[in-house]
Scaffold this motif. Structure first.
Motif, PDB file in Angstrom:
ATOM      1  N   ASP A   1       0.838  -1.203   0.000  1.00 18.49           N
ATOM      2  CA  ASP A   1       0.000   0.000   0.000  1.00 18.49           C
ATOM      3  C   ASP A   1       0.870   1.249   0.000  1.00 18.49           C
ATOM      4  N   THR A   2       1.076   1.824  -1.176  1.00 18.53           N
ATOM      5  CA  THR A   2       1.910   3.016  -1.315  1.00 18.53           C
ATOM      6  C   THR A   2       1.380   4.169  -0.475  1.00 18.53           C
ATOM      7  N   ASP A   3       0.058   4.343  -0.454  1.00 13.29           N
ATOM      8  CA  ASP A   3      -0.527   5.468   0.281  1.00 13.29           C
ATOM      9  C   ASP A   3      -0.198   5.409   1.768  1.00 13.29           C
ATOM     10  N   ALA A   4      -0.085   4.211   2.320  1.00 12.55           N
ATOM     11  CA  ALA A   4       0.214   4.063   3.745  1.00 12.55           C
ATOM     12  C   ALA A   4       1.669   4.397   4.059  1.00 12.55           C
ATOM     13  N   LEU A   5       2.502   4.525   3.027  1.00 14.07           N
ATOM     14  CA  LEU A   5       3.931   4.746   3.241  1.00 14.07           C
ATOM     15  C   LEU A   5       4.378   6.170   2.931  1.00 14.07           C
TER      16      LEU A   5
END
Length: 157
Positions: A55-59
């Motif tokens: 999950d790119t958004d979580a990073l």
């Protein structure tokens, strides 16, 4: 798993042949462990991070920390804002899901069918694929189950 090992050995060999040291981490498709792996790479002062994330958004914050440390990040198989990273292999995952739905449509040939969607790990990439499939299914295809398979054929079966 064997393919992973072969690819890992080939990558390690290529790194060694080019006088580079390869440092790896495996989040095992668990988005909660990815920030710690990125922090570890920052602490090791690596030259670059190549990341296949759940999950790119979580990073976002962790990717910002890598940028603050002047460590470029290259993402694979994701949708993301390309301004904050070195590069990415960007895949229109919803379009891929629509292609899968089209295969189901063609195979059903107008008959009523039941569909089980076995996704990857919960998170951005898998969610985009799943959304693409489920939104593009024809009216004669009913989703009867939707479960994460965690990109593991044994678990998905």
């Amino acid at each position: 798993m064997r393919l992973y090992r072969l690819r890992r050995r080939a990558t390690a060999g290529a790194a060694k042949n080019n006088f580079a040291r390869l440092v790896t981490a495996n989040s095992k498709q668990d988005a909660s462990t990815e920030p710690a792996n990125i922090q570890d790479m920052i602490a090791r002062e690596v030259d670059a991070i190549i990341l296949q994330t759940v999950d790119t958004d979580a990073l976002k914050r962790d990717l910002e920390k890598a940028a603050e440390a002047d460590i470029p990040v290259f993402l694979t198989s994701v949708s993301t804002d390309p301004d904050s990273i070195l590069g990415a292999v960007v895949v229109d995952l919803e379009a891929v899901g629509r292609l899968d739905a089209q295969w189901i449509t063609d195979d059903a040939d107008g008959r009523d069918v039941q569909v089980a969607v076995i996704a990857g790990a919960p998170g951005a990439a898998s969610d985009l694929l799943t959304d693409g499939i489920t939104k593009a299914l024809p009216a004669n295809a009913k989703v009867v189950a939707e479960e994460p398979g965690m990109y593991d054929a044994g678990r998905a079966g």
